[in-house]
Scaffold this motif. Structure first.
Motif, PDB file in Angstrom:
ATOM      1  N   HIS B  73      67.316 126.612  47.093  1.00  0.00           N
ATOM      2  CA  HIS B  73      68.253 125.517  46.864  1.00  0.00           C
ATOM      3  C   HIS B  73      69.522 125.592  47.705  1.00  0.00           C
ATOM      4  N   ARG B 167      63.938 131.089  38.278  1.00  0.00           N
ATOM      5  CA  ARG B 167      63.106 129.895  38.496  1.00  0.00           C
ATOM      6  C   ARG B 167      61.646 130.264  38.744  1.00  0.00           C
ATOM      7  N   TYR B 250      57.435 121.517  38.531  1.00  0.00           N
ATOM      8  CA  TYR B 250      58.635 122.312  38.263  1.00  0.00           C
ATOM      9  C   TYR B 250      59.463 122.494  39.536  1.00  0.00           C
ATOM     10  N   SER B 254      63.179 120.916  39.970  1.00  0.00           N
ATOM     11  CA  SER B 254      64.347 121.798  40.057  1.00  0.00           C
ATOM     12  C   SER B 254      65.103 121.531  41.359  1.00  0.00           C
ATOM     13  N   ASP B 257      67.077 118.320  40.671  1.00  0.00           N
ATOM     14  CA  ASP B 257      68.224 118.563  39.787  1.00  0.00           C
ATOM     15  C   ASP B 257      69.354 119.267  40.538  1.00  0.00           C
TER      16      ASP B 257
END
Lengths: 118, 345
Positions: B73, B167, B250, B254, B257
């Motif tokens: 991320h 995660r 997922y 994620s 988000d």
């Protein structure tokens, strides 16, 4: 009734996509890709072209694709024909290394697909 | 020598994602992490593989999977993984293992001989074995984790490693739940585990992250989003077209988000649902596609998705309109002939 292209050998660890007779013609290429990827554990698969074709006189799809197997640098090509007749999916698939073998055997494979009866 | 030979084969492999801009970007992140004086030793290759993995060979060949990029991320998170792999290299883990194996029996030479004897080309097998050499033991993994964290601490990035392990555990839980497999207890590693468990890594990284100053610096999230959004279809293809729906969903969720939803990411999620194709999935997918085309970055295939999901759920008229729009936007797409045939019927 069997609803996978390839036999589902390990439902929990490598589930196979299930065929749905409601799939539209262009979606057969997606379904084939998912099945072929799962069967061969592929990360590298590219659809070259999907176009109309016939299989035993029925309207269907021709899928041309390129892929490599895991831990193997050899580029491979494939050509499959798919048609749905009375709710059942029929698939004929030919694949081979791009180097020499695919081109040299494609006419024979096409001949078999053209004359296939079921 | 064997490694250099393997690298030559590797460089031209169709499994490599050839994207100079991405390579330059990743090298930049590695250099900022381990220092510009060290990073020149590494040559980065991005491999089309949907699994979370990276590795580094003793000659400086560094492999980063597309699946790793899909699950990161920010540059800060990426720097912990690159730093970890570079740590193995600096500590010469792979070289020592290579040496130890070569001492007893010369497997590579034997394999070459076997190939010559049977007339088979064993090069691919050799590559697989060379790459297989680089599995380390648990202590070495832990050492590399700490050295990697030390690199990050002296770099401009904040330390953001524990979130990655959290995660990964959540993704694995999602997959296991869908497949009705028993969930793993991750507190202590089993006898044959090569890595510390996710929970152990989460624990010691959390501790390091809580140290004073560890959170200073820019995590490079915006830059990371920009550089990876550009090649989103490449890094998500294997996940979306694979057979792990819950895990892929997922990973996509994620990312959305954390980095925000643009048209392309929402399109990716829509494809995942359409390809699973449960009755409710088609309706959900259509909603995602329709939202995607209101956002920047939606590809022409979003209209294809709207068209197909609409027709599947009985809305033929609107479906045909969307498919025509798709053909207008992408007249030379690889399935235009098949779509035209659908429209004619």
């Amino acid at each position: 009734m069997v609803s996978n292209i390839y036999r589902e050998r390990d439902k929990k660890r490598n589930p196979m996509p299930k065929f749905d007779s409601g799939l539209l013609l262009p979606e057969l290429a997606d379904f084939f890709e998912k099945s072929f990827r799962a069967q061969n554990q592929l990360s590298d698969y590219t659809l070259i072209e999907s176009s109309p074709a016939t299989l035993n006189g029925a309207k269907g799809l021709r899928v041309r694709y390129r892929y490599t197997l895991p831990n193997d640098e050899l580029t491979r090509l494939g050509e499959a024909r798919l048609a749905v007749v009375k709710g059942k999916l029929y698939v004929a698939n030919f694949y081979a290394p791009k180097l020499h073998y695919f081109d040299s055997h494609l006419p024979e494979a096409n001949n078999i697909m053209d004359t296939l009866k079921f | 020598m064997e490694m250099d030979e393997a690298e030559r084969g590797f460089r031209d492999s169709p499994q490599i994602l050839h994207d100079e801009r991405l390579k330059t970007y990743l090298s930049g992140v590695l250099c900022k992490t381990v220092g510009f004086d060290r990073c020149g030793a590494a040559r980065i290759y991005v491999v089309k593989d949907h699994r979370f993995n990276a590795s580094m060979a003793p000659n400086g060949l560094m492999i980063v999977n597309t699946g790793l990029l899909a699950r990161m991320h920010s540059e800060a998170e990426l720097s912990t993984v690159l730093g970890h792999e570079f740590g193995h290299f600096e500590l010469r883990h792979s070289l020592n293992r290579f040496r130890a194996l070569r001492k007893g029996t010369d497997w590579l030479a034997w394999l070459g001989m076997a190939g010559a004897a049977t007339g088979n080309d064993m090069t691919a097998t050799q590559n697989a074995i060379i790459l297989g050499f680089f599995s380390y033991n648990r202590e070495q993994e832990k050492d590399a984790d700490f050295l990697g964290a030390a690199y990050v601490r002296s770099s401009p990035y904040p330390l953001r490693a524990s979130a990655v392990w959290k995660r990964l555990a959540e993704e694995d839980d999602a997959t296991r739940e869908e497949r009705k497999l028993r969930k793993l207890k991750r507190a202590t590693p089993g006898a044959t585990d090569t890595h510390p468990t996710g929970a152990q890594r989460f624990a010691y990284f959390s501790q390091l992250e809580a140290e004073i100053g560890a959170q200073n610096g820019d995590d490079g999230q915006e830059q990371f989003r920009e550089e990876t959004s550009r090649i989103l279809p490449d890094i998500f293809a294997g996940l979306v077209k694979g057979n792990d729906f819950a895990g892929a969903d997922y990973v996509i969720r994620s990312r959305g988000d954390a980095l925000g939803w643009d048209g392309l990411l929402l399109h990716t999620r829509a494809e995942l649902y359409r390809l699973r194709g449960n009755p409710r999935d088609l309706i959900t997918a259509r909603q995602f596609y329709e939202k995607a085309i209101t956002l920047p970055g939606a590809p022409p295939e979003s209209w294809r998705g709207i068209g197909l999901t609409a027709m599947r759920t009985g809305d033929t008229e609107n479906g045909k309109v969307a498919l025509k729009e798709y053909l207008a936007k992408a007249p030379t797409s690889n399935d235009s002939a098949a779509i035209k045939m659908l429209l004619e019927n």
